[in-house]
Design an enzyme around this catalytic site. Structure first.
Site, short mmCIF file in Angstrom:
data_model
loop_
_atom_site.label_atom_id
_atom_site.label_comp_id
_atom_site.label_asym_id
_atom_site.label_seq_id
_atom_site.Cartn_x
_atom_site.Cartn_y
_atom_site.Cartn_z
CE LYS A 28 16.74 7.12 -8.19
NZ LYS A 28 16.94 5.88 -7.38
NE ARG A 103 23.67 6.92 -9.77
CZ ARG A 103 22.54 6.37 -10.21
NH1 ARG A 103 21.78 7.00 -11.06
NH2 ARG A 103 22.18 5.20 -9.77
NE ARG A 142 14.86 -2.68 -10.31
CZ ARG A 142 15.57 -1.56 -10.20
NH1 ARG A 142 14.95 -0.38 -10.25
NH2 ARG A 142 16.86 -1.61 -10.02
NE ARG A 175 18.64 -2.06 -13.07
CZ ARG A 175 18.56 -0.83 -12.58
NH1 ARG A 175 17.47 -0.11 -12.82
NH2 ARG A 175 19.54 -0.32 -11.87
NE ARG A 186 22.04 -0.44 -8.07
CZ ARG A 186 20.92 -1.12 -8.31
NH1 ARG A 186 20.90 -2.43 -8.28
NH2 ARG A 186 19.81 -0.46 -8.58
P1 AP5 Z 1 12.16 1.67 -9.05
O1 AP5 Z 1 11.13 2.69 -9.34
O2 AP5 Z 1 12.64 0.84 -10.19
O3 AP5 Z 1 13.36 2.31 -8.22
P2 AP5 Z 1 14.48 3.36 -8.64
O4 AP5 Z 1 14.58 4.35 -7.55
O5 AP5 Z 1 14.24 3.88 -10.02
O6 AP5 Z 1 15.74 2.40 -8.57
P3 AP5 Z 1 16.96 2.14 -9.56
O7 AP5 Z 1 17.58 0.85 -9.08
O8 AP5 Z 1 16.53 2.15 -11.00
O9 AP5 Z 1 17.87 3.28 -9.24
P4 AP5 Z 1 19.36 3.34 -9.45
O10 AP5 Z 1 19.59 4.76 -9.20
O11 AP5 Z 1 20.17 2.38 -8.68
O12 AP5 Z 1 19.53 2.79 -10.96
P5 AP5 Z 1 19.81 3.54 -12.33
O13 AP5 Z 1 19.12 2.78 -13.39
O14 AP5 Z 1 19.60 5.00 -12.21
O15 AP5 Z 1 11.56 0.70 -7.91
C1 AP5 Z 1 12.30 -0.41 -7.44
C2 AP5 Z 1 11.35 -1.60 -7.20
O16 AP5 Z 1 10.47 -1.29 -6.13
C3 AP5 Z 1 10.45 -1.93 -8.40
O17 AP5 Z 1 10.30 -3.32 -8.45
C4 AP5 Z 1 9.13 -1.25 -8.07
O18 AP5 Z 1 8.02 -1.94 -8.63
C5 AP5 Z 1 9.11 -1.30 -6.55
N1 AP5 Z 1 8.51 -0.13 -5.93
C6 AP5 Z 1 8.59 1.17 -6.35
N2 AP5 Z 1 7.93 1.97 -5.49
C7 AP5 Z 1 7.46 1.17 -4.50
C8 AP5 Z 1 6.70 1.41 -3.31
N3 AP5 Z 1 6.31 2.65 -2.96
N4 AP5 Z 1 6.37 0.35 -2.52
C9 AP5 Z 1 6.76 -0.92 -2.85
N5 AP5 Z 1 7.48 -1.20 -3.97
C10 AP5 Z 1 7.81 -0.17 -4.77
O19 AP5 Z 1 21.41 3.33 -12.44
C11 AP5 Z 1 21.96 2.05 -12.68
C12 AP5 Z 1 23.47 2.19 -12.88
O20 AP5 Z 1 23.74 3.03 -14.02
C13 AP5 Z 1 24.23 2.86 -11.72
O21 AP5 Z 1 24.56 1.95 -10.69
C14 AP5 Z 1 25.46 3.41 -12.46
O22 AP5 Z 1 26.39 2.38 -12.72
C15 AP5 Z 1 24.88 3.88 -13.79
N6 AP5 Z 1 24.45 5.29 -13.76
C16 AP5 Z 1 23.17 5.77 -13.91
N7 AP5 Z 1 23.16 7.11 -13.83
C17 AP5 Z 1 24.43 7.49 -13.61
C18 AP5 Z 1 25.06 8.76 -13.41
N8 AP5 Z 1 24.35 9.90 -13.40
N9 AP5 Z 1 26.40 8.78 -13.21
C19 AP5 Z 1 27.15 7.65 -13.21
N10 AP5 Z 1 26.61 6.42 -13.39
C20 AP5 Z 1 25.26 6.34 -13.59
#
Ligand code: AP5
Length: 235
Positions: A28, A103, A142, A175, A186
């Protein structure tokens, strides 16, 4: 909510209100950053907002850290305040790509109310479908830029110089929630809390499913097609 589908391939002409939905590590953030740049609209990642608050050691960031490190959701009032501020910012007038919010159903309902108050409608929800096996592989490799948050992958998207961001020269780091125990939590939280939003937005007629298993450029083409107005596909 209505679909408000763009009528041509240009991202420039009308406000785009996009939500990126999918499991952790689905890609994403990678795709949201690219689309936001090409469309000239902000990439609003609640995870990045929380990590930024933590880097500044604000009370919000310090409170959020304990939940994030365990892979649990951060309490809703914190998230709501962050998102509301960003959506009201003049920089969001031409649209946004929301990544990581909503979420769960509570957040989705509050978001719908907020959009009503702001007289905005969701253009499209892009749902990135990726298997747990791919998630684990992607998150384990990552690396993120400390300065500009650009994501890299040791195998799939490596930086030109080891440990250094291609875009801004910042230091790359892993991270604290990209470790096995937190990844497992997660994935469980995603299945219990976030996955029901797929049906929620499908019923609202705004969902487009994206095959997130493709390589990064293939996913990008699917994202561009969905945003340019291809009919939403059943997820
Ligand atoms: P990447 O693009 O970084 O993946 P992503 O979907 O953005 O994954 P996240 O881990 O950032 O999502 P998340 O929802 O767990 O974390 P968030 O920061 O929102 O890609 C991942 C890896 O794969 C990278 O290395 C990339 O290079 C590679 N890649 C990408 N596409 C690829 C492909 N097609 N092929 C191969 N490799 C590929 O949330 C973190 C924490 O914050 C949560 O756990 C929670 O505690 C809190 N939080 C955030 N939002 C909320 C909310 N709305 N409510 C409550 N808590 C929240």
């Amino acid at each position: 909510m209505t679909s408000g589908t763009p009528t041509n391939g240009s991202h420039q002409r009308r406000a785009l209100h996009l939500v990126f939905l999918g499991p952790p590590g689905a890609g994403k953030g990678t795709q949201a950053a690219r689309l936001a740049q090409s469309a000239g609209i902000p990439h609003l990642s609640t995870g990045d907002m929380l990590r930024h608050a933590l880097a500044l050691a604000t009370p919000t960031g310090l409170e959020a850290k304990q939940y994030m490190d365990r892979g649990e959701l951060v309490p809703f009032p914190i998230i709501l305040r962050l998102v509301r501020d960003k959506l009201q910012d003049p920089a969001s007038a031409r649209g946004w790509v929301l990544d990581g919010f909503p979420r769960n159903l509570e957040q989705a309902r509050a978001f719908a109310e907020m959009l009503g108050e702001l007289r905005r409608e969701i253009t499209r929800v892009l749902y990135f479908k990726v298997s747990d096996e791919s998630v684990i592989r992607r998150l384990a490799g990552r690396r993120i830029c400390r300065r500009c948050q650009s994501p890299y992958h040791l195998e799939f998207s490596p930086p030109k110089s080891e440990g250094i961001c291609d875009r801004c020269g910042g230091e790359l780091y892993q991270r604290s929630d990209d470790v096995e125990a937190a990844i497992r939590t997660r994935l469980r939280v995603y299945a219990d809390e976030t996955d029901p939003l797929v049906d929620f937005y499908r019923r609202a007629g705004v969902l487009a499913a994206i095959d997130g298993e493709q390589e990064i450029e293939g996913v990008k083409r699917a994202v561009d097609a969905a945003v340019a107005g291809a009919s939403p596909r059943a997820g």
